[in-house]
Motif scaffolding. Structure first.
Motif, PDB file in Angstrom:
ATOM      1  N   LYS A  74      -1.900   0.903  11.986  1.00  0.00           N
ATOM      2  CA  LYS A  74      -1.205   0.366  10.815  1.00  0.00           C
ATOM      3  C   LYS A  74      -1.933  -0.850  10.272  1.00  0.00           C
ATOM      4  CE  LYS A  74       1.985  -2.650  13.352  1.00  0.00           C
ATOM      5  NZ  LYS A  74       3.401  -3.027  13.553  1.00  0.00           N
ATOM      6  N   CYS A  75      -1.743  -1.061   8.992  1.00  0.00           N
ATOM      7  CA  CYS A  75      -2.279  -2.239   8.325  1.00  0.00           C
ATOM      8  C   CYS A  75      -1.107  -3.170   8.039  1.00  0.00           C
ATOM      9  CB  CYS A  75      -2.974  -1.846   7.022  1.00  0.00           C
ATOM     10  SG  CYS A  75      -3.491  -3.265   6.016  1.00  0.00           S
ATOM     11  N   PRO A  76      -0.978  -4.260   8.767  1.00  0.00           N
ATOM     12  CA  PRO A  76       0.178  -5.143   8.575  1.00  0.00           C
ATOM     13  C   PRO A  76       0.202  -5.820   7.206  1.00  0.00           C
ATOM     14  CG  PRO A  76      -1.414  -6.163  10.045  1.00  0.00           C
ATOM     15  CD  PRO A  76      -1.873  -4.753   9.831  1.00  0.00           C
ATOM     16  N   VAL A  77      -0.956  -6.022   6.623  1.00  0.00           N
ATOM     17  CA  VAL A  77      -1.015  -6.683   5.323  1.00  0.00           C
ATOM     18  C   VAL A  77      -0.593  -5.731   4.205  1.00  0.00           C
ATOM     19  CG1 VAL A  77      -2.499  -7.877   3.673  1.00  0.00           C
ATOM     20  CG2 VAL A  77      -2.838  -8.224   6.119  1.00  0.00           C
ATOM     21  N   GLY A  78      -1.149  -4.526   4.221  1.00  0.00           N
ATOM     22  CA  GLY A  78      -0.837  -3.553   3.175  1.00  0.00           C
ATOM     23  C   GLY A  78       0.502  -2.879   3.355  1.00  0.00           C
ATOM     24  N   GLY A  79       0.949  -2.757   4.628  1.00  0.00           N
ATOM     25  CA  GLY A  79       2.245  -2.156   4.905  1.00  0.00           C
ATOM     26  C   GLY A  79       2.301  -0.672   4.610  1.00  0.00           C
ATOM     27  N   SER A  80       3.499  -0.163   4.399  1.00  0.00           N
ATOM     28  CA  SER A  80       3.731   1.267   4.199  1.00  0.00           C
ATOM     29  C   SER A  80       3.031   1.804   2.953  1.00  0.00           C
ATOM     30  CB  SER A  80       5.235   1.546   4.101  1.00  0.00           C
ATOM     31  OG  SER A  80       5.882   1.264   5.322  1.00  0.00           O
ATOM     32  N   ALA A  81       2.975   1.001   1.890  1.00  0.00           N
ATOM     33  CA  ALA A  81       2.347   1.446   0.648  1.00  0.00           C
ATOM     34  C   ALA A  81       0.870   1.777   0.869  1.00  0.00           C
ATOM     35  CB  ALA A  81       2.484   0.364  -0.430  1.00  0.00           C
ATOM     36  N   THR A  82       0.168   0.907   1.591  1.00  0.00           N
ATOM     37  CA  THR A  82      -1.254   1.145   1.861  1.00  0.00           C
ATOM     38  C   THR A  82      -1.446   2.333   2.784  1.00  0.00           C
ATOM     39  OG1 THR A  82      -1.890  -1.165   1.533  1.00  0.00           O
ATOM     40  CG2 THR A  82      -3.324   0.166   2.928  1.00  0.00           C
ATOM     41  N   MET A  83      -0.638   2.429   3.832  1.00  0.00           N
ATOM     42  CA  MET A  83      -0.782   3.521   4.782  1.00  0.00           C
ATOM     43  C   MET A  83      -0.432   4.866   4.143  1.00  0.00           C
ATOM     44  SD  MET A  83      -2.127   2.100   7.300  1.00  0.00           S
ATOM     45  CE  MET A  83      -2.211   3.576   8.321  1.00  0.00           C
ATOM     46  N   THR A  84       0.440   4.871   3.152  1.00  0.00           N
ATOM     47  CA  THR A  84       0.749   6.111   2.422  1.00  0.00           C
ATOM     48  C   THR A  84      -0.480   6.582   1.645  1.00  0.00           C
ATOM     49  OG1 THR A  84       3.082   5.513   2.214  1.00  0.00           O
ATOM     50  CG2 THR A  84       2.225   7.145   0.665  1.00  0.00           C
ATOM     51  N   LYS A  85      -1.198   5.644   1.030  1.00  0.00           N
ATOM     52  CA  LYS A  85      -2.431   5.996   0.314  1.00  0.00           C
ATOM     53  C   LYS A  85      -3.481   6.544   1.282  1.00  0.00           C
ATOM     54  CE  LYS A  85      -1.773   2.498  -3.303  1.00  0.00           C
ATOM     55  NZ  LYS A  85      -2.309   1.239  -3.897  1.00  0.00           N
ATOM     56  N   VAL A  86      -3.569   5.924   2.459  1.00  0.00           N
ATOM     57  CA  VAL A  86      -4.512   6.399   3.480  1.00  0.00           C
ATOM     58  C   VAL A  86      -4.152   7.816   3.896  1.00  0.00           C
ATOM     59  CG1 VAL A  86      -5.310   6.062   5.847  1.00  0.00           C
ATOM     60  CG2 VAL A  86      -5.050   4.090   4.348  1.00  0.00           C
ATOM     61  N   SER A  87      -2.873   8.076   4.062  1.00  0.00           N
ATOM     62  CA  SER A  87      -2.402   9.408   4.437  1.00  0.00           C
ATOM     63  C   SER A  87      -2.781  10.449   3.391  1.00  0.00           C
ATOM     64  CB  SER A  87      -0.885   9.377   4.633  1.00  0.00           C
ATOM     65  OG  SER A  87      -0.376  10.666   4.916  1.00  0.00           O
ATOM     66  N   GLU A  88      -2.684  10.079   2.123  1.00  0.00           N
ATOM     67  CA  GLU A  88      -3.024  11.014   1.043  1.00  0.00           C
ATOM     68  C   GLU A  88      -4.517  11.326   1.031  1.00  0.00           C
ATOM     69  OE1 GLU A  88      -1.624   8.973  -2.379  1.00  0.00           O
ATOM     70  OE2 GLU A  88       0.501   9.441  -2.019  1.00  0.00           O
ATOM     71  N   ILE A  89      -5.335  10.349   1.358  1.00  0.00           N
ATOM     72  CA  ILE A  89      -6.789  10.556   1.381  1.00  0.00           C
ATOM     73  C   ILE A  89      -7.203  11.429   2.553  1.00  0.00           C
ATOM     74  CG2 ILE A  89      -9.027   9.408   1.673  1.00  0.00           C
ATOM     75  CD1 ILE A  89      -7.826   6.976   0.225  1.00  0.00           C
ATOM     76  N   LEU A  90      -6.637  11.141   3.734  1.00  0.00           N
ATOM     77  CA  LEU A  90      -7.064  11.819   4.962  1.00  0.00           C
ATOM     78  C   LEU A  90      -6.242  13.056   5.295  1.00  0.00           C
ATOM     79  CD1 LEU A  90      -7.647   8.683   7.249  1.00  0.00           C
ATOM     80  CD2 LEU A  90      -9.298   9.901   5.817  1.00  0.00           C
ATOM     81  N   GLY A  91      -5.081  13.197   4.688  1.00  0.00           N
ATOM     82  CA  GLY A  91      -4.226  14.337   5.016  1.00  0.00           C
ATOM     83  C   GLY A  91      -3.675  14.251   6.420  1.00  0.00           C
ATOM     84  N   LYS A  92      -3.467  13.016   6.892  1.00  0.00           N
ATOM     85  CA  LYS A  92      -2.934  12.797   8.240  1.00  0.00           C
ATOM     86  C   LYS A  92      -1.601  12.046   8.123  1.00  0.00           C
ATOM     87  CE  LYS A  92      -7.617  12.289  10.134  1.00  0.00           C
ATOM     88  NZ  LYS A  92      -8.563  11.376  10.842  1.00  0.00           N
ATOM     89  N   ALA A  93      -0.703  12.362   9.031  1.00  0.00           N
ATOM     90  CA  ALA A  93       0.613  11.726   9.004  1.00  0.00           C
ATOM     91  C   ALA A  93       0.530  10.295   9.520  1.00  0.00           C
ATOM     92  CB  ALA A  93       1.603  12.528   9.850  1.00  0.00           C
ATOM     93  N   VAL A  94       1.250   9.411   8.863  1.00  0.00           N
ATOM     94  CA  VAL A  94       1.309   8.020   9.308  1.00  0.00           C
ATOM     95  C   VAL A  94       2.759   7.657   9.591  1.00  0.00           C
ATOM     96  CG1 VAL A  94      -0.724   7.284   8.021  1.00  0.00           C
ATOM     97  CG2 VAL A  94       1.506   7.168   6.931  1.00  0.00           C
ATOM     98  N   ALA A  95       2.931   6.737  10.521  1.00  0.00           N
ATOM     99  CA  ALA A  95       4.281   6.290  10.860  1.00  0.00           C
ATOM    100  C   ALA A  95       4.757   5.290   9.817  1.00  0.00           C
ATOM    101  CB  ALA A  95       4.293   5.659  12.250  1.00  0.00           C
ATOM    102  N   ASP A  96       6.053   5.223   9.630  1.00  0.00           N
ATOM    103  CA  ASP A  96       6.621   4.259   8.704  1.00  0.00           C
ATOM    104  C   ASP A  96       6.414   2.859   9.273  1.00  0.00           C
ATOM    105  OD1 ASP A  96       8.025   3.236   6.535  1.00  0.00           O
ATOM    106  OD2 ASP A  96       9.913   3.230   7.651  1.00  0.00           O
ATOM    107  N   VAL A  97       5.828   1.979   8.482  1.00  0.00           N
ATOM    108  CA  VAL A  97       5.522   0.625   8.931  1.00  0.00           C
ATOM    109  C   VAL A  97       6.633  -0.311   8.478  1.00  0.00           C
ATOM    110  CG1 VAL A  97       3.875  -1.273   8.853  1.00  0.00           C
ATOM    111  CG2 VAL A  97       3.055   1.078   8.770  1.00  0.00           C
TER     112      VAL A  97
END
Length: 285
Positions: A74-97
């Motif tokens: 997880k990225c503590p600075v970017g939070g859920s919004a950033t990790m959602t973008k990462v998920s869209e790029i990689l097609g991998k599931a991320v946990a809710d931050v």
């Protein structure tokens, strides 16, 4: 053919041969870099704070691309919004931050925790902690040298001159954890922001027995277990003469706050309590 011309041709030949060797070597030993690394790095906040556990955003992007499962990253600075973008790029599931903030689990100000000696050394908590227990009778509390403030890259902390304790500026805190790492007394903790930024926590880490803790600091947790007994959500645990509130279980009912005899349990960002009516019915004379 002149010597000069021969020398020039020789040098040209050596240059061409060297270029061919270098070209073939670069092709043979070429390291392929996944283009998604650049894409992921682009959506990261580029703060390079290290809160993710990696030395910088580039290293974190590489780890995200290479990992099969990124649910624990997880990225503590970017939070859920950033990790959602990462998920869209990689097609991998991320946990809710869950958004978090730093809290200072020490309320031992000069008023509550009188000094027994004066420290005359390098103004560093790390140095002071290595030398002795501190200026007061509590060897667990804040040393007041401000290592946490120095470690913070986001101007989210400052030392309060009146209390001698660090204060967190909530709107600036990104929960990178640098202040947590910098504190040798482990009094700073990352906790869930909570609904409407409301939080309840025990602002004490003193593990001494009740009488000893209370003598050293008027607002220390004395391990009386009253908060533990009154909590209806099993959010409080007792260990080493100290109460701890699990912010994942806490429902913010505030019953523990009212029960604490030393006021060591803090409630943040709650509206003022309604004054209790001393007598609901007034008997007319």
């Amino acid at each position: 053919m002149s010597v000069v011309l021969i020398s020039i041709l020789t040098l040209v030949g050596l240059g061409v041969a060297s270029a061919l060797v270098l070209y073939m070597a670069s092709k043979k030993f070429q390291v392929f870099e996944d283009p998604r690394i650049d894409q992921v790095e682009e959506v990261l906040p580029k703060s390079n704070c290290g809160g993710c556990g990696f030395p910088g955003c580039r290293a974190f992007a590489e780890a995200l691309v290479k990992a099969d499962d990124i649910s624990d990253l997880k990225c503590p600075v970017g939070g859920s919004a950033t990790m959602t973008k990462v998920s869209e790029i990689l097609g991998k599931a991320v946990a809710d931050v869950k958004p978090q903030l730093a809290v200072v689990r020490c309320n031992g100000s000069c008023e509550h925790r009188p000094k027994l000696n004066i420290y005359d050394g390098a103004m560093s908590c790390t140095v002071a902690a290595a030398l002795y227990g501190g200026e007061t009778g509590c060897s667990y509390g804040c040393l007041g040298c401000g290592d946490c403030v120095v470690a913070c890259k986001f101007d989210a902390m400052y030392m309060d001159e009146a209390t001698g304790l660090p204060v967190v500026i909530e709107e600036n805190c990104v929960a990178c954890g640098k202040c947590v790492e910098a504190c040798p007394k482990n009094i700073i903790e990352l906790r869930n922001v909570g609904p409407k930024s409301r939080r309840i926590f025990v602002s004490c880490v003193n593990k001494d027995k009740g009488a000893v803790a209370k003598k050293a600091c008027a607002v220390a947790c004395i391990g009386c277990s009253k908060c533990f007994k009154v909590c209806p959500h099993e959010a409080i645990t007792m260990a080493d003469n100290l109460a701890y509130i699990d912010d994942d279980k806490c429902k913010l009912c505030r019953k523990c706050v009212e029960e604490c005899p030393t006021f060591s349990i803090h409630e943040l960002n709650f509206p003022p309590r309604k004054k209790k009516v001393e007598e609901e019915a007034i008997v007319e004379a």
